[in-house]
Design a protein around this motif. Structure first.
Motif, PDB file in Angstrom:
ATOM      1  N   GLU A  96       3.519  25.936  38.255  1.00  0.00           N
ATOM      2  CA  GLU A  96       3.056  26.313  39.594  1.00  0.00           C
ATOM      3  C   GLU A  96       2.910  25.094  40.496  1.00  0.00           C
ATOM      4  N   GLN A  97       2.627  23.928  39.897  1.00  0.00           N
ATOM      5  CA  GLN A  97       2.414  22.716  40.674  1.00  0.00           C
ATOM      6  C   GLN A  97       3.715  21.977  40.975  1.00  0.00           C
ATOM      7  N   ARG A  98       4.818  22.376  40.297  1.00  0.00           N
ATOM      8  CA  ARG A  98       6.089  21.711  40.541  1.00  0.00           C
ATOM      9  C   ARG A  98       6.636  22.076  41.910  1.00  0.00           C
ATOM     10  N   GLU A  99       7.384  21.117  42.480  1.00  0.00           N
ATOM     11  CA  GLU A  99       8.038  21.400  43.760  1.00  0.00           C
ATOM     12  C   GLU A  99       9.187  22.361  43.525  1.00  0.00           C
ATOM     13  N   LYS A 100       9.323  23.327  44.414  1.00  0.00           N
ATOM     14  CA  LYS A 100      10.403  24.296  44.295  1.00  0.00           C
ATOM     15  C   LYS A 100      11.207  24.316  45.590  1.00  0.00           C
ATOM     16  N   ILE A 101      12.474  24.669  45.464  1.00  0.00           N
ATOM     17  CA  ILE A 101      13.328  24.837  46.630  1.00  0.00           C
ATOM     18  C   ILE A 101      13.219  26.288  47.079  1.00  0.00           C
ATOM     19  N   VAL A 102      12.828  26.472  48.334  1.00  0.00           N
ATOM     20  CA  VAL A 102      12.685  27.825  48.882  1.00  0.00           C
ATOM     21  C   VAL A 102      13.479  27.930  50.177  1.00  0.00           C
ATOM     22  N   ASP A 103      13.927  29.137  50.500  1.00  0.00           N
ATOM     23  CA  ASP A 103      14.627  29.382  51.758  1.00  0.00           C
ATOM     24  C   ASP A 103      13.618  29.803  52.816  1.00  0.00           C
ATOM     25  N   ILE A 104      13.571  29.038  53.904  1.00  0.00           N
ATOM     26  CA  ILE A 104      12.633  29.292  54.985  1.00  0.00           C
ATOM     27  C   ILE A 104      13.422  29.666  56.244  1.00  0.00           C
ATOM     28  N   PRO A 116      18.415  19.965  50.101  1.00  0.00           N
ATOM     29  CA  PRO A 116      17.317  20.640  50.800  1.00  0.00           C
ATOM     30  C   PRO A 116      16.554  19.684  51.714  1.00  0.00           C
ATOM     31  N   ALA A 117      16.027  20.225  52.790  1.00  0.00           N
ATOM     32  CA  ALA A 117      15.175  19.449  53.689  1.00  0.00           C
ATOM     33  C   ALA A 117      13.781  19.327  53.069  1.00  0.00           C
ATOM     34  N   ILE A 118      12.973  18.434  53.628  1.00  0.00           N
ATOM     35  CA  ILE A 118      11.579  18.296  53.194  1.00  0.00           C
ATOM     36  C   ILE A 118      10.692  18.708  54.368  1.00  0.00           C
ATOM     37  N   VAL A 119       9.739  19.598  54.090  1.00  0.00           N
ATOM     38  CA  VAL A 119       8.844  20.083  55.134  1.00  0.00           C
ATOM     39  C   VAL A 119       7.402  20.000  54.646  1.00  0.00           C
ATOM     40  N   ARG A 120       6.484  20.142  55.576  1.00  0.00           N
ATOM     41  CA  ARG A 120       5.073  20.238  55.210  1.00  0.00           C
ATOM     42  C   ARG A 120       4.436  21.368  56.017  1.00  0.00           C
ATOM     43  N   GLU A 169      25.233  29.569  62.426  1.00  0.00           N
ATOM     44  CA  GLU A 169      24.676  30.918  62.582  1.00  0.00           C
ATOM     45  C   GLU A 169      24.012  31.428  61.306  1.00  0.00           C
ATOM     46  N   LEU A 170      23.357  30.504  60.599  1.00  0.00           N
ATOM     47  CA  LEU A 170      22.559  30.903  59.438  1.00  0.00           C
ATOM     48  C   LEU A 170      21.139  31.209  59.897  1.00  0.00           C
ATOM     49  N   GLU A 171      20.421  31.990  59.120  1.00  0.00           N
ATOM     50  CA  GLU A 171      19.058  32.376  59.487  1.00  0.00           C
ATOM     51  C   GLU A 171      17.999  31.589  58.721  1.00  0.00           C
ATOM     52  N   THR A 172      18.370  31.068  57.560  1.00  0.00           N
ATOM     53  CA  THR A 172      17.408  30.323  56.734  1.00  0.00           C
ATOM     54  C   THR A 172      18.010  28.999  56.281  1.00  0.00           C
ATOM     55  N   MET A 173      17.153  28.127  55.744  1.00  0.00           N
ATOM     56  CA  MET A 173      17.599  26.839  55.210  1.00  0.00           C
ATOM     57  C   MET A 173      16.778  26.506  53.973  1.00  0.00           C
ATOM     58  N   PRO A 174      17.408  25.963  52.936  1.00  0.00           N
ATOM     59  CA  PRO A 174      16.641  25.573  51.743  1.00  0.00           C
ATOM     60  C   PRO A 174      15.790  24.334  52.020  1.00  0.00           C
ATOM     61  N   VAL A 175      14.538  24.374  51.610  1.00  0.00           N
ATOM     62  CA  VAL A 175      13.624  23.255  51.851  1.00  0.00           C
ATOM     63  C   VAL A 175      12.729  23.058  50.634  1.00  0.00           C
ATOM     64  N   ILE A 176      12.153  21.862  50.573  1.00  0.00           N
ATOM     65  CA  ILE A 176      11.105  21.554  49.600  1.00  0.00           C
ATOM     66  C   ILE A 176       9.816  21.408  50.385  1.00  0.00           C
ATOM     67  N   VAL A 177       8.795  22.173  50.026  1.00  0.00           N
ATOM     68  CA  VAL A 177       7.512  22.134  50.728  1.00  0.00           C
ATOM     69  C   VAL A 177       6.587  21.146  50.033  1.00  0.00           C
TER      70      VAL A 177
END
Length: 311
Positions: A26-34, A70-74, A97-105
């Motif tokens: 749960e504490q590991r960084e995951k790649i999510v589509d935002i 993936p991008a990095i976000v906070r 024309e994509l709606e989401t992007m993979p990021v690491i939070v």
């Protein structure tokens, strides 16, 4: 005697049955589509995102293969996420024309986010002087805040535990020198109009550093003098303007006098425009043909002159 049961903290059912492995996961960084609409630019981001040919190529690549890194976000207090790195990738996604992007939070404080933002962008090949200047300034300020410790023996804010100054850390990590970093940061003292001229290579880097010591109102007068004389300052002229400013003598008249001087390079330069020479050639001659003919004539003249001197 009052019961202390209300002070007892009970373990939840989920915690009782969760494994150590699942808690670590749960504490590991995951790649999510935002969604792109939830991704906001970094405050005071110094790097420009321009729809040029390189951006169009990136957008085409994203359309075909997706975002490979993936991008990095906070997380933002106001909702959504702040981009730490990945501003150009987000724009490429918009063009594709994509709606989401993979990021690491990541949960990052302001200083840590600033350092990551600067370092991730400084790796790019083509960086404008203004971008590098503000990036160095932001990173230096962030490192100084991180290094401001009351338990250090050195009283100068910005020294780190290993004895290095903040500016030396910025220089080392950028593969530059302390002096060069400081010179770039000086460019942030230029008014936007002059700094744009540095980016456009209308004003060279070294003269621009000297001009940064002029007061903002003097820099505005310099713009007027440059426009009147249709010239930009050389290094020696910029150094004299800096001296005039320190002495309180940097007037518009003084600037115009300096800018009207012929530069050393101009004294040795010969310019032959098409209007001056085309009357000596047939009307159907192209500029390339005229140039080739002139060079051939000069070579013949030089050969003949050399032969005469050898006799």
């Amino acid at each position: 005697m009052k019961s202390s049961a209300k002070n007892i903290s009970l373990t939840s059912v989920d915690d009782l049955f969760s494994t150590e492995e699942s808690r670590i996961d749960e504490q590991r960084e995951k790649i999510v589509d935002i969604p792109l609409s939830e991704l906001h630019p970094f405050k005071d981001h110094p790097f420009k995102v321009i729809d040029n040919e390189a951006m169009l190529d990136t957008a085409e690549s994203v359309k075909q293969y997706g975002v490979l890194v993936p991008a990095i976000v906070r997380p933002r207090e106001d909702g959504g996420y702040e981009l730490v790195s990945g501003h150009r990738r987000k724009r490429a996604c918009e063009l594709a024309e994509l709606e989401t992007m993979p990021v690491i939070v990541r949960k990052l404080d302001d200083d840590a986010a600033t350092i990551i933002m600067v370092d991730s962008n400084l790796q790019r090949e083509n960086i404008l002087p203004s971008e590098r200047a503000y990036a160095f300034k932001l990173k230096l300020e962030a490192i100084k805040r991180q290094g401001a410790r009351s338990d250090l023996t050195c009283t100068q804010v910005g020294h780190k535990l290993d004895g290095k100054k903040s500016v030396e850390i910025v220089a080392d990590e950028a593969g530059s020198s302390r002096n060069q970093v400081q010179r770039y940061i000086r460019l942030t003292e230029l008014i936007p109009e002059l700094l744009s001229m540095v980016d456009e290579k209308k004003i060279a880097f070294n003269p621009a550093v000297e001009l940064s010591y002029l007061k903002p109102e003097e820099q505005l007068l310099l713009l007027e003098a440059m426009d009147k004389e249709q010239a930009t300052p050389s290094l020696s002229q910029a150094q004299r303007l800096k001296k005039f400013s320190a002495e309180g003598n940097c007037t518009l008249e003084a600037m115009c006098a300096i800018m009207s001087e012929e530069k050393k390079g101009e004294l040795d330069k010969v310019t032959l425009t098409g209007d001056k020479i085309k009357k000596y050639f047939p009307k159907n001659y192209t500029p390339q043909q005229m140039e080739a003919t002139i060079i051939k004539l000069l070579e013949g003249w030089h050969k003949k002159r050399t032969q005469q001197q050898e006799r």
